[in-house]
Design an enzyme around this catalytic site. Structure first.
Site, PDB file in Angstrom:
ATOM      1  N   ALA A  32       6.208   9.487 -12.339  1.00 21.35           N
ATOM      2  CA  ALA A  32       5.080   8.672 -12.786  1.00 21.35           C
ATOM      3  C   ALA A  32       5.216   8.277 -14.257  1.00 21.35           C
ATOM      4  O   ALA A  32       6.150   8.681 -14.943  1.00 21.35           O
ATOM      5  CB  ALA A  32       3.782   9.432 -12.548  1.00 21.35           C
ATOM      6  N   HIS A  33       4.259   7.501 -14.707  1.00 13.74           N
ATOM      7  CA  HIS A  33       4.317   6.971 -16.080  1.00 13.74           C
ATOM      8  C   HIS A  33       4.253   8.075 -17.131  1.00 13.74           C
ATOM      9  O   HIS A  33       3.565   9.056 -16.971  1.00 13.74           O
ATOM     10  CB  HIS A  33       3.241   5.921 -16.343  1.00 13.74           C
ATOM     11  CG  HIS A  33       1.857   6.257 -15.951  1.00 13.74           C
ATOM     12  ND1 HIS A  33       0.827   5.358 -16.067  1.00 13.74           N
ATOM     13  CD2 HIS A  33       1.294   7.371 -15.421  1.00 13.74           C
ATOM     14  CE1 HIS A  33      -0.289   5.904 -15.646  1.00 13.74           C
ATOM     15  NE2 HIS A  33      -0.031   7.114 -15.259  1.00 13.74           N
TER      16      HIS A  33
END
Lengths: 347, 347, 347
Positions: free
Chosen positions: A239-240
Site C-alpha cells: 500500500a501507499h
C-alpha cells in the site's frame, strides 16, 4: 549450453573446491532423481545422503561432510544450494532478446531510451521518461510519464508503471505487475468518500525482483520505497507510503497496509497481512498466513493462525474459540472455588 | 501549481474558515514533518499538537480547538482531513491526457466514441461499445463488445472489460483490473466439471473506484452490481452475482464469494473473506483478515482471526486450538465434579 | 437465440425426460424468480418447491420427485443443475470471434498459427511457438517463445505466457493471467539473495479453465503441472513445481506454495493457503480460508480458521488464544488438584 562447461570451470564459477576429474564436461543441472550422464546435480545435506548411491548424475555438488566419503566427481561447497544456483546460472542462461526498438512500440518524442535496450512490440513509453542502457522492456508494457528505469533492469510483458515511478538497476519485474497506482485514500464527507489525490510515487532500489500481478501503490505524499535487493513474490499488495528495507523477502499473496515500515533482512511468509502504520524491525521472520497487528520491535520468528483438521472437529473448535474468554473466566472461577475447598479441607 | 493559490482561495475551495493572512500564497501540500516555506500542511487532532510548534509549513489546516491558540496562518475546519484532501486536489491536480484517439488504437467501426475522449496507444474497443464524453482510456486497455462507459470515467493502462460491461460516470479503474470475466460456475457430471455459461454481466455505478488487478466476475445470469460511490482497493475478488451497496469501501485482497449482498456504507478490511450467498446489512464494519461465515443482520464491527506472537508460543497454542472443544468439555466436567465436592462439603 | 429451441430439443441436448408439450419453444434460461413466458428455469430440490406455483417460466427443469406432481411443461432430470448448465449452453452460446489474424498482431516468422484461429489486435506471438487449429487469442495477449497451445483453447485479453508454456486442448484462460513467470527461488549468500534461474516450464492439460489475474509459476527445473479438467478461479497463486491432479477445482485467492502435490477431484475453498512440499491425496475438500500445514493423506473435509463475531467479543478471545496453552495447563493442574481433593474426600 551445447558445449557445456568443464567441472573446473564450474568449480571456479560457483566458488567450490573441485574433487575428481577437472576436464569432465557437464551440459545441464538436473534434479537428483532425474539427472543422467553429462548432467550435474546437488545434495544439500546428509538427509539426502542415500541419493549419492543411486544418482545417475555425472557430478554432484556436495557439502564437505558428504564429499569426504564420495568417490565420484564432485564440487565441494559450504553452501551447496548457492553453488547449485550459480551452476544453473552458468549452464542455463537463456539469451536475452536482441537490442532494438520494435516498430510497433510507441515512444514519446522527449522520452530517452539509451543504447542496448530491447523495447518489445506494442510497448508504450510516455513523455519525460528515461530508460538506461541495457534495459529490456517486453511486449505490452506501459511506462507512464517521467519514469526512470536503471541499467540492465528487465520488465516482462504487460507491466504498468504509473507516472513518476523510479526503478533501480538490475531489477526484474514480472508480467502484469502494477507500480504506482493510487493508494487507497479517501476522506469521508458524511455522505460519500472524497478522493485524496495520491501525489507521491514509487521508488524501487537496485537488484529488486517483483512478482507477477503484484501491486505497489504510489505514496499519498512522498514515496513508497522498496529497498535494494528486496524480493517480492506474486500477487502482493504493497500500500501507499510503505517502506521495505534492503534484502527483505516476501512470499506470495501477502498484503501490507499503508505506511508500514519493514526492516532489512526480514522474511514474510505467504498470505500474511500487516496492519497499517506498524514498524517491523530488521531480521524479523513472519510465517505464512499471519496477521501482524502490532509493531514487532525485536528480531525473531512470529506466527498466528490455525491449521487444518477434520471439518467436524474444526466446527466444534471454531465455536469454542468464540467462547474463549468465557471459558477462561470459568477456569478462573474454578480455580477460586477449588482454593476455597482446599482451604476448608486443610482446616 | 507554479503560481500556487492564496490562503483565501484555499479557504474557499476547502470550505474552511480563514485565520491569518488571506493573501499568503501556497504552492504545495506536504506532510507536517517535511513541509517548508510556501507549503501547506495539516494536523488532524490534538494528538499531534506538538507539530504546531515545530512545523516549517507556511500555513496549517487545523481543527477549531487547535486553531484557537495557534498564532500562525491557518485554515480552520471541523474536518481537517477532508479539507486537506480538497487542498491537495486544488494544488496537485495533474493535467489529464489530451483528448484524441491514438492512431494505434483499434476501434470497431460500429463502436461510438464521444467527443473529448482520450483513447491511448494500442487500446482495443470492440463492436457495439459506446464511450461517453470525456472518458480517458489509457494504453493497452481492451474493451469488449457492447460495453458502456459513462462520462468522465478513466481507465488506467491494461484494463480488460469483457463484453457487456457497464461503467457509470466519473469512475476510476486502475491498471490490470478485469471486469466481466466468467464467474466460477461448474456442474459436476460425475466424472468432470461441466461449465455453466456465464451469461450475465457487470454493472458499475457512478463515482466508483476500482483498484489495480482487481477482478469482478460477470453474473451467471443477471448482473453483478457495484453501487454508486463504492471504493474497491487492489487485488480484490468479487465473484458472480455479488451486489455491493452504495459507498461501501473494501480494502485490498479481500474475496467475496458468489451471490453475496453487501449493504451501503460498509467498510470491509483487507484480506477478508465473505462466504457465498450471505447478506450483510448497511453500516457493517469488518476488520481485516476476517472470515464472514454467516449473514450479518445488524450494523456493528465484526472480527475474526488471531494475531502474531512468538512462533514457539504460537505452535503450542495452535495445537491447543485443535483440542479446544475437548478442553471445554474437560472444563465442564471439572465444574460438575467440583459441584459434587462442594455439595458433599456443605452436608 | 432468436428462434429458440423446442422443449424436445432441450430434452435431447440436456439428457432429460420430456413431460408436457414437446413443441413448446423456449428462448432463454432465466432464474426462477425472474423467468417469464418463453423462458426456461430450474428448481434443484424440494427446498425451492414453492417456486413451482409462483414461477412465470414457460417450462422448468425439475428433479423426479418435484416433477411427479407438477402439471406444467417440464424436463425431468436426476441432475437438474447439470441439465440447467446444458440448457444455458444451448440457448446462450455467444458466437466466437471470426477466424483470422488482426493486422496489428506481431507474429514471429517461425511461429506457427494453424487454420481457423482468431488472433486479436496487438497480440504478440514469439519465435518457435505453435498454435493449433481453432485457437482464439484475444487482444493484448503476449505468447513467449516456444509455447504450445492446443486445439480450440481460448485466451482472453492481456494474458501472458512466458517462454516454453504448454497449454492443452479446449482450455480457457481468463484476462490478465500469467503462466510461466519465474518461481520464487533465491539462495542466501550471507549478504543478499542469489537468484536461482527458473529453467523449467508450465504444462497445462486439456479442458482446464484458469481465472483472471491468476499466476502459475514455471518450475525451477522440470514442470509445474496442471492436470486435465482442472478449474482454477481468479487471483490464485500456484508456485513453482506444484502438481495439481485431474478435475481438481480451486476457488479464488488461494495460494499453493512450491512443490505441493494435490490429488485428483479435490476441492479447495477460497483464500486457502497450502504450505510448501506437502502432498494432498485425491478427493480432499478444504474449506475456505484454511491453512494446510501438513500433508493430507486421507480423503475428507478439512478446515481451519475462525469466524466473525462482534469485535468486542473477538478482541477478548483473540487475547485468550495467545494464552491457550497456559489455559490448558491450568486446566490440567485443576484436574490434578481436584483428584487429590476427591481422594481425600473418599478416604
Amino acid at each position: 549450453m551445447d558445449e557445456g562447461y568443464s567441472l573446473q570451470a564450474l568449480a571456479d564459477y560457483t566458488g567450490s573446491r573441485l574433487q575428481g576429474n577437472a576436464a569432465l564436461r557437464l551440459y545441464a543441472v538436473v534434479s537428483i532423481e532425474k539427472a543422467q550422464a553429462g548432467e550435474l546435480s546437488y545434495v544439500r545435506n546428509a538427509k539426502y545422503r542415500h541419493f549419492l548411491e543411486t544418482s545417475q548424475a555425472s557430478a554432484l555438488i556436495l557439502p564437505p561432510d558428504l564429499a569426504e566419503t564420495y568417490r565420484g566427481d564432485c564440487l565441494v561447497s559450504q553452501n551447496p544450494y548457492l553453488a547449485y544456483a550459480k551452476a544453473v546460472t552458468l549452464l542455463h542462461s537463456s539469451p536475452p532478446p536482441n537490442a532494438g526498438i520494435h516498430p510497433s512500440a510507441v515512444i514519446a518524442e522527449d522520452a530517452e531510451v539509451a543504447d542496448l535496450c530491447s523495447i518489445g512490440a506494442h510497448v508504450v513509453i510516455e513523455s519525460g521518461t528515461r530508460i538506461a542502457s541495457g534495459v529490456i522492456i517486453e511486449a505490452g508494457c506501459v511506462i507512464g510519464r517521467d519514469c526512470r528505469i536503471g541499467e540492465n533492469s528487465r520488465l516482462y510483458p504487460n507491466v504498468t508503471l504509473y507516472p513518476g515511478t523510479e526503478i533501480g538497476k538490475r531489477c526484474i519485474i514480472h508480467a502484469g505487475a502494477v507500480l504506482g497506482a493510487d493508494g487507497f485514500g479517501f476522506a469521508p464527507d458524511g455522505k460519500s468518500w472524497f478522493k485524496i489525490p495520491q501525489v507521491g510515487n514509487v521508488v524501487v532500489g537496485n537488484d529488486v525482483e517483483i512478482g507477477s500481478n503484484t501491486c505497489i501503490d504510489r505514496a499519498a505524499m512522498g514515496s513508497t520505497i522498496i529497498g535494494d535487493g528486496v524480493k517480492l513474490d506474486n500477487l502482493l499488495q504493497i500500500a501507499h507510503n510503505v517502506q521495505i528495507g534492503e534484502h527483505t523477502a516476501m512470499a506470495a499473496c501477502t498484503a501490507v497496509a499503508g505506511s508500514v515500515r519493514i526492516g532489512r533482512y526480514c522474511q514474510i511468509g505467504g498470505m500474511s497481512a500487516i496492519a497499517g502504520h506498524l514498524d517491523i524491525t530488521d531480521n524479523v521472520v513472519v510465517t505464512g498466513t499471519s496477521l501482524v497487528s502490532h509493531s514487532l520491535t525485536k528480531p525473531g520468528v512470529y506466527s498466528s493462525g490455525t491449521t487444518v483438521v477434520d471439518n467436524a472437529v474444526w466446527r466444534k473448535n471454531a465455536v469454542r474459540f468464540n467462547q474463549l474468554d468465557k471459558l477462561a473466566r470459568r477456569l478462573q472461577e474454578l480455580e477460586r472455588q477449588l482454593a476455597v475447598l482446599q482451604d476448608k479441607g486443610s482446616n
